[in-house]
Motif scaffolding. Structure first.
Motif, short mmCIF file in Angstrom:
data_model
loop_
_atom_site.label_atom_id
_atom_site.label_comp_id
_atom_site.label_asym_id
_atom_site.label_seq_id
_atom_site.Cartn_x
_atom_site.Cartn_y
_atom_site.Cartn_z
N LEU A 1 32.05 0.50 -22.93
CA LEU A 1 31.80 -0.84 -23.45
C LEU A 1 30.68 -1.53 -22.66
CD1 LEU A 1 35.43 -2.08 -24.15
CD2 LEU A 1 33.67 -1.44 -25.81
N LEU A 2 30.65 -1.34 -21.37
CA LEU A 2 29.57 -1.91 -20.56
C LEU A 2 28.22 -1.31 -20.96
CD1 LEU A 2 28.67 -3.69 -18.18
CD2 LEU A 2 29.04 -1.71 -16.71
N GLY A 3 28.21 0.00 -21.19
CA GLY A 3 26.97 0.66 -21.63
C GLY A 3 26.49 0.12 -22.97
N LEU A 4 27.42 -0.08 -23.90
CA LEU A 4 27.04 -0.64 -25.20
C LEU A 4 26.51 -2.06 -25.05
CD1 LEU A 4 29.89 0.67 -27.53
CD2 LEU A 4 27.49 1.35 -27.53
N ALA A 5 27.15 -2.85 -24.20
CA ALA A 5 26.70 -4.22 -23.99
C ALA A 5 25.30 -4.24 -23.38
CB ALA A 5 27.68 -4.97 -23.10
N LEU A 6 25.06 -3.39 -22.39
CA LEU A 6 23.73 -3.33 -21.76
C LEU A 6 22.69 -2.83 -22.76
CD1 LEU A 6 24.61 -1.97 -18.21
CD2 LEU A 6 23.84 -4.26 -18.83
N GLY B 1 22.77 -3.20 -26.00
CA GLY B 1 22.50 -4.31 -26.92
C GLY B 1 21.65 -5.40 -26.29
N TYR B 2 21.87 -5.65 -24.98
CA TYR B 2 21.12 -6.70 -24.31
C TYR B 2 19.67 -6.29 -24.08
CZ TYR B 2 19.89 -10.22 -20.87
OH TYR B 2 19.28 -11.24 -20.20
N PHE B 3 19.42 -5.07 -23.67
CA PHE B 3 18.07 -4.62 -23.33
C PHE B 3 17.33 -3.96 -24.49
CE2 PHE B 3 19.98 -4.77 -19.05
CZ PHE B 3 19.09 -5.68 -18.50
N ARG B 4 17.97 -3.79 -25.62
CA ARG B 4 17.31 -3.17 -26.77
C ARG B 4 16.18 -4.07 -27.25
NH1 ARG B 4 20.86 -2.39 -31.88
NH2 ARG B 4 20.34 -4.55 -32.07
N PRO B 5 15.04 -3.46 -27.59
CA PRO B 5 13.92 -4.29 -28.06
C PRO B 5 14.34 -5.07 -29.30
CG PRO B 5 13.25 -2.00 -27.79
CD PRO B 5 14.71 -2.05 -27.56
N LYS B 6 13.95 -6.31 -29.31
CA LYS B 6 14.30 -7.17 -30.44
C LYS B 6 13.37 -6.86 -31.62
CE LYS B 6 17.14 -9.32 -27.73
NZ LYS B 6 18.01 -8.38 -27.18
#
Length: 129
Positions: free
Chosen positions: A97-102, A104-109
């Motif tokens: 879950l932490l990996g998915l959150a990171l 999602g946060y750092f994925r290019p918009k």
């Protein structure tokens, strides 16, 4: 910390006794295995392990003996079944879950569609004038 904390078995115990004793928690000490502890009960447990090995019992039989006597609490590694399965699963689930959150946060918009950008620029120009 006990006298055998460095991982070396004491000279009076066979390495097999020491290996099994490391898997068992000392019933009276905080955070020490039966192999590390110098408490009387830990010494007695090591003696019992040595006797059971001399009788030809297996590691699993010896661990089952102590679980029957003290409960599953005595094992340093909880069994991977029932409610204790969560002890093994939750760290991996949390890391996922932490990996998915990171991610999602750092994925290019995604870039905004050109018509939205043009509209925003037009409004800015109107506000400036």
């Amino acid at each position: 910390m006990g006298a055998w904390a460095q991982g070396e078995p004491p000279p009076d115990l066979s390495p097999e006794v020491f290996a099994i004793a490391r898997e068992l928690r000392c019933p009276v000490c905080q955070g020490e295995s039966t192999a590390e502890s110098n408490a009387g009960v830990a010494v007695e447990m090591r003696r019992i392990i040595a006797e059971m090995l001399a009788e030809g019992r297996t590691r699993e039989e010896i661990l089952a003996f102590f679980v029957e006597r003290y409960g599953e609490w005595v094992l340093y590694e909880p069994p991977r079944r029932g409610i204790t399965l969560w002890v093994w699963v939750l760290p991996f689930l949390g890391m996922g879950l932490l990996g998915l959150a990171l991610l999602g946060y750092f994925r290019p918009k995604k870039a905004l569609p050109p018509e939205v950008l043009e509209e925003a620029e037009r409004r800015l120009r109107e506000q400036e004038t």
